[in-house]
Design a protein around this motif. Sequence first.
Motif, PDB file in Angstrom:
ATOM      1  N   TRP A  77       0.828  -1.207   0.000  1.00 57.12           N
ATOM      2  CA  TRP A  77       0.000   0.000   0.000  1.00 57.12           C
ATOM      3  C   TRP A  77       0.863   1.258   0.000  1.00 57.12           C
ATOM      4  O   TRP A  77       0.530   2.254  -0.633  1.00 57.12           O
TER       5      TRP A  77
ATOM      6  N   TYR B 125       0.217   3.989  -2.711  1.00 62.43           N
ATOM      7  CA  TYR B 125      -0.479   5.211  -2.289  1.00 62.43           C
ATOM      8  C   TYR B 125       0.375   6.162  -1.460  1.00 62.43           C
ATOM      9  O   TYR B 125      -0.059   7.287  -1.195  1.00 62.43           O
TER      10      TYR B 125
ATOM     11  N   ALA C 186      -0.655   8.076   3.283  1.00 59.20           N
ATOM     12  CA  ALA C 186      -2.010   7.556   3.094  1.00 59.20           C
ATOM     13  C   ALA C 186      -2.274   6.378   4.025  1.00 59.20           C
ATOM     14  O   ALA C 186      -3.360   6.258   4.611  1.00 59.20           O
TER      15      ALA C 186
ATOM     16  N   GLN D 184      -6.955   4.526  -0.379  1.00 63.93           N
ATOM     17  CA  GLN D 184      -7.063   5.342  -1.595  1.00 63.93           C
ATOM     18  C   GLN D 184      -7.691   6.698  -1.266  1.00 63.93           C
ATOM     19  O   GLN D 184      -7.257   7.736  -1.772  1.00 63.93           O
TER      20      GLN D 184
ATOM     21  N   ARG E  18      -5.101   8.808   0.260  1.00 68.82           N
ATOM     22  CA  ARG E  18      -4.208   9.327  -0.781  1.00 68.82           C
ATOM     23  C   ARG E  18      -4.843  10.548  -1.454  1.00 68.82           C
ATOM     24  O   ARG E  18      -4.179  11.555  -1.734  1.00 68.82           O
TER      25      ARG E  18
END
Length: 874
Positions: free
Chosen positions: A545, A549, A553, A576, A579
């Motif tokens: 991740w 991102y 994030a 997400q 982000r």
Amino acid sequence: MTENAQQQPTAPITELPTQYAPAEVEGKLYERWVDKGYFAADAKSDKTPYTIVIPPPNVTGSLHLGHAFQHTLMDALTRRKRMQGFESLWLPGMDHAGIATQNKVEQQLAEEGKSRHDLGREEFVERVWQWKEEYGGKILGQMRRLGDGVDWSRERFTMDEGLSRAVQTIFKKLYEDELIYRAERIINWCPRCLTAISDIEVEYQDDDGELVSIKYGEGDETLVVATTRAETMLGDTAVAVHPDDERYRHLIGKRIKLPLTDRSIPVVADTHVDPEFGTGAVKVTPAHDPNDFAIGQRHGLESITVMDERAVITAHGPFQGLDRFEARSAIVGALRSQGRIVAEKRPYVHSVGHCSRCKTTIEPRLSMQWWVKVGPLAKAAGDAVRDGRVRIHPEDMSKRYFDWVDNMHDWCISRQLWWGHRIPVWYGPDGEVRCVGPDEEPPSGDGWTQDTDVLDTWFSSGLWPFSTLGWPEQTPDLRKFYSTDVLLTGHDIIFFWVARMMMFGLYAMDGEAPFTTIALTGLVRDERGKKMSKSFGNVVDPLDWMDTYGSDAVRFTLARGANPGTDVPIGEDWVQASRNFANKIWNATRFALMNGATVEGPLPDPSQMSATDRWILSRLNKTVAEVDAFYDDFQFAKLSDALFHFAWDEVFDWYVELSKTTFNAGGAAADVSKRVLGEVLDVTLKLLHPVVPFVTETLWTTLTGGESVVIAEWPKDSGFRDTGAEREIETLQQVITEVRRFRADQGLQPGQRVPARVSLDGTALAPHEAAIRQLLRLQPEGEGFAATATLPVAGATVALDLSGTIDVAAERKRLAKDLAAAEKEKAQANAKLGNEAFLAKAPDHVVEKIRTRLAKADEDIARIQTQLERLPTA
């Protein structure tokens, strides 16, 4: 509020790239922070200390979401305190992880066709050290990826020289105070790892087994016992019944024949037996069951060990040499052939303990081990919380803590391993026992040997809050940074680590607790609230991740889910969204810089400011106060949510948008708003920094020209409030929101311009007409203007000419059709809810679903009727 006097710009403001690319900045920023020494704490400083020691991850481990979660919160705490002017120390390190590390090296040896016994103890331990240097500590590099602001100059390892000295010192002290002893007791034994293991290293899972009921004795003197471990019957030395159980009163004190053996065993009366469970009679195997061992102690029963360390049957007879599971089947078969099996249940699902390292089924085993007498230590640990020296947060977790420390059993601290702190006890040829401290010479000569066991890993990690600061020496670090301020850890290790640190800290440090606050977190789960497990296929690597991102994030997502003591669900969609928040911060700051936002000079006097400027500064100060209060109460989710909504909703979506008309107009008002916007961004980025350090560092240094936000001053609430400006802007927001909703209801595109008359007479909104028109895409009236829709909102009136933008007749027809559908839905729901027969039979969830449909239909009808009323009549 800040005045920016401490860090005036040292370089001209530069333009930001159009997009934020975390991968291009995070690694470089982190290395710069470390090189500059921002995370290094100074024991000679006169600043107030603030200390957190990191729960030491295993040297074999890698960063998982649980680590990322807790590290994010600890990092946020220490970064904020550093900005507040504290001498902030977050001390890192690793645990030697006895069994896990030894298993890694043994696996490596197995690939070479060798075992540790081929090497011998000294060479094997040297091999483990080599493995540690080559492969261990991968997690430390991953902590840097996450942005952990730890003092790397103080990194410790539970097997380093200083910590080994601490272990020997406290062992000797406990031994001399008769709080450590050696005794034969039942322990958790792993037949694969060949060692005792702690409770935390036992994983319980539901296994398919068998429950067999066996008839003991002959004739009138028979009893039926049920067991899932028939193989242990070879070691039975009694059958126990409750003393008040009338069914067996005549048998108490008598001896009955033990099947498959030449022995007879007594029937004993013990209140531990539940007469309502099963047959009310239980077999007693003191050498292979902890409850049976306790019964055996009470009744002076013999303990007969019938399995060796590899769980192979040693009892004489036809089953000798069989593995425990082979013996189970063979013994049940032999009993069946004698007609002694009364009942069999297969499969019988029951909870079975497994070694967390190798997944082997644990075997309770009678063994000579070293123990800590925890009574007085546990009492001190309980008293420290009860008298307020240590606070547990959230407070309702205190009960769980007291449940452990008030009912703690003596602690088995010896492990039959080669990797770890070897027990500092020597045995002489004539039965002498000598415990040796770190500055003492061990006894030598013929017949003297050191105990072969090592200490439980939790023994050394229990010393972590003070051994890492130099104890037993009175070092400057120990004097400055002990006791630590906060222990932040999961509620799942209250007993295994928290209680042990409390016991050892209070004991070694003359009653001074190792920390003033125990802040307990929940566990990270997947987005459905399910435990993350490889078997479930829902384990997430946080590094993946971070690659996709950015670290900010991941951190923001974890912090935003962190309610004290409760589990944290997390899914990729949420990362997400975080982000997107980082991108929003980036784009808004970039816009501000392009439009001249500045931190130079003092803030203008409020009398020079517009209501919009005064509103955002009032909201900013409230947010500062709110965030501080949430930090002090460890409410990470609430403080993250407050910052998210202030930054996105109020600063970016409202203040920046409302300021555009001011910037476009230029002049003195624009200069004031540019300074206000610079102030708001300066403070907002500082508030966000502890949770999202990378993007805020890039933006803050660009905005202010300051050296680093890591060492910037934490914002203070100046006390500035302007309730009048807040009411005025709330009214303005109400007007804009209502007209936007109407435009959307009519199917107008967001950018579509509409002729309008804006009447603000009698309201405080007159200065905002230009902003209203810009944000709502409203054109001047012009010739031929016809007010086809009029919206009175909050004392203002906005009249729109929709004649050239929508087909009124078609829109009325569409809305009439929607209204008919909503009214039909309402009628159907009312009919069902008015039917008594239906309500009597329908499940609660079905009735609730219909009530929800009715409420939705009412909402739709009200909304559509309002839209119809607002449409032109022709």
